[in-house]
Design an enzyme around this catalytic site. Structure first.
Site, mmCIF file in Angstrom:
data_model
loop_
_atom_site.group_PDB
_atom_site.id
_atom_site.type_symbol
_atom_site.label_atom_id
_atom_site.label_comp_id
_atom_site.label_asym_id
_atom_site.label_seq_id
_atom_site.Cartn_x
_atom_site.Cartn_y
_atom_site.Cartn_z
ATOM 1 N N ARG A 130 -35.019 54.079 21.742
ATOM 2 C CA ARG A 130 -35.093 52.449 21.292
ATOM 3 C C ARG A 130 -34.588 52.387 20.768
ATOM 4 N NH1 ARG A 130 -41.334 54.847 21.970
ATOM 5 N NH2 ARG A 130 -40.020 56.657 21.314
ATOM 6 N N SER A 172 -46.314 55.920 23.213
ATOM 7 C CA SER A 172 -48.083 56.359 23.578
ATOM 8 C C SER A 172 -48.328 56.249 21.986
ATOM 9 C CB SER A 172 -47.412 57.379 24.076
ATOM 10 O OG SER A 172 -46.085 57.361 25.152
ATOM 11 N N LYS A 202 -50.376 70.832 19.333
ATOM 12 C CA LYS A 202 -50.994 69.352 19.338
ATOM 13 C C LYS A 202 -52.164 68.677 20.533
ATOM 14 C CE LYS A 202 -46.482 66.203 19.282
ATOM 15 N NZ LYS A 202 -46.458 65.553 19.940
ATOM 16 N N HIS A 259 -41.376 54.823 29.798
ATOM 17 C CA HIS A 259 -41.329 55.662 30.396
ATOM 18 C C HIS A 259 -40.405 55.857 31.628
ATOM 19 C CE1 HIS A 259 -43.801 57.647 27.189
ATOM 20 N NE2 HIS A 259 -42.587 57.890 26.344
HETATM 21 P P1 ADP Z 1 -42.362 63.666 22.558
HETATM 22 O O1 ADP Z 1 -43.136 63.485 22.891
HETATM 23 O O2 ADP Z 1 -40.997 63.768 22.904
HETATM 24 O O3 ADP Z 1 -41.034 62.101 21.656
HETATM 25 P P2 ADP Z 1 -42.239 60.341 24.654
HETATM 26 O O4 ADP Z 1 -43.629 60.946 25.829
HETATM 27 O O5 ADP Z 1 -43.249 60.020 23.808
HETATM 28 O O6 ADP Z 1 -41.888 62.445 23.997
HETATM 29 O O7 ADP Z 1 -41.581 60.280 25.442
HETATM 30 C C1 ADP Z 1 -40.327 60.978 25.978
HETATM 31 C C2 ADP Z 1 -39.295 59.993 26.069
HETATM 32 O O8 ADP Z 1 -39.025 59.149 26.501
HETATM 33 C C3 ADP Z 1 -38.045 59.854 24.646
HETATM 34 O O9 ADP Z 1 -36.592 60.047 24.737
HETATM 35 C C4 ADP Z 1 -38.474 58.766 24.141
HETATM 36 O O10 ADP Z 1 -37.299 58.621 23.748
HETATM 37 C C5 ADP Z 1 -38.308 57.813 25.374
HETATM 38 N N1 ADP Z 1 -39.086 56.623 25.306
HETATM 39 C C6 ADP Z 1 -40.266 56.253 24.822
HETATM 40 N N2 ADP Z 1 -40.908 55.073 25.403
HETATM 41 C C7 ADP Z 1 -39.751 54.243 25.344
HETATM 42 C C8 ADP Z 1 -39.633 53.512 25.880
HETATM 43 N N3 ADP Z 1 -40.464 52.349 25.117
HETATM 44 N N4 ADP Z 1 -38.497 52.301 26.069
HETATM 45 C C9 ADP Z 1 -37.426 53.675 26.465
HETATM 46 N N5 ADP Z 1 -37.621 55.331 26.204
HETATM 47 C C10 ADP Z 1 -38.789 55.356 25.842
#
Ligand code: ADP
Length: 169
Positions: free
Chosen positions: A94, A133, A45, A21
């Site tokens: 990703r 995450s 959630k 992120h």
């Molecule tokens: P959500 O709960 O909406 O899936 P996340 O907090 O998991 O949100 O992720 C937010 C954004 O960051 C999403 O667009 C996700 O694809 C992107 N993201 C998460 N991990 C990575 C990573 N390792 N590299 C690039 N983008 C990421």
């Protein structure tokens, strides 16, 4: 010529914020004048980290970058973007699986936002592409090394929250 401010929203759960992120935030902040990282409060959630803590951890990590702002939000990201006058939603990709999940969201956010908001995707850095995450939460639950995935303050907060049996909501 008047140059308008270009603002984008980067929404997510960020439970917790990972190095993946943070890379998207850093690279995204170079594309826009203002990048608002928007931490989703999802009543459906139960997060490990409370919303306030998720916001604070991101704010700490982006300290010193004047283009980045962090806040929480509820409801439609398209509405938040409209309220903020932001023309773009930023998301990270990703994998093909991410793309498949992101497409309907991007299309519906455009339609729901009165066609004023476009989604922009940034591809992950390959060395961060495996980080999610959920993976980080699992590793933390089992006491693994979190350093490759998150910053030290995030690792500390996560361990503390898990020791205490979860976040206060
Ligand atoms: P959500 O709960 O909406 O899936 P996340 O907090 O998991 O949100 O992720 C937010 C954004 O960051 C999403 O667009 C996700 O694809 C992107 N993201 C998460 N991990 C990575 C990573 N390792 N590299 C690039 N983008 C990421």
């Amino acid at each position: 010529m008047k140059i308008e401010q270009r603002a984008a929203v980067y929404p997510g759960s960020f439970d917790p914020v990972t190095r993946g992120h943070l890379d998207i935030i850093m690279r995204g902040s170079r594309l826009f004048d203002k990048l608002v990282v928007a931490v989703l409060e999802n009543p459906e959630k139960t997060p490990v980290l409370a919303e306030r803590e998720r916001v604070d951890l991101i704010a700490r990590a982006v300290e010193g970058n004047p283009r980045v702002e962090v806040r929480s939000f509820r409801g439609l990201v398209a509405r938040l973007a409209a309220e903020l006058g932001a023309g773009w939603i930023l998301r990270g990709l990703r994998s093909e699986a991410d793309l498949a999940a992101e497409m309907p969201m991007a299309i519906s956010n455009r339609l729901a936002g009165g066609r004023t908001v476009e989604t922009v995707f940034l591809p992950t850095r390959p060395e961060l592409s495996f980080i999610s995450s959920r993976l980080v939460r699992d590793i933390a639950r089992h006491g693994g090394d979190l350093a490759p995935f998150v910053t030290p303050p995030v690792a500390k907060s996560l361990r503390k929250a898990l020791r205490g049996g979860g976040a206060p909501s």
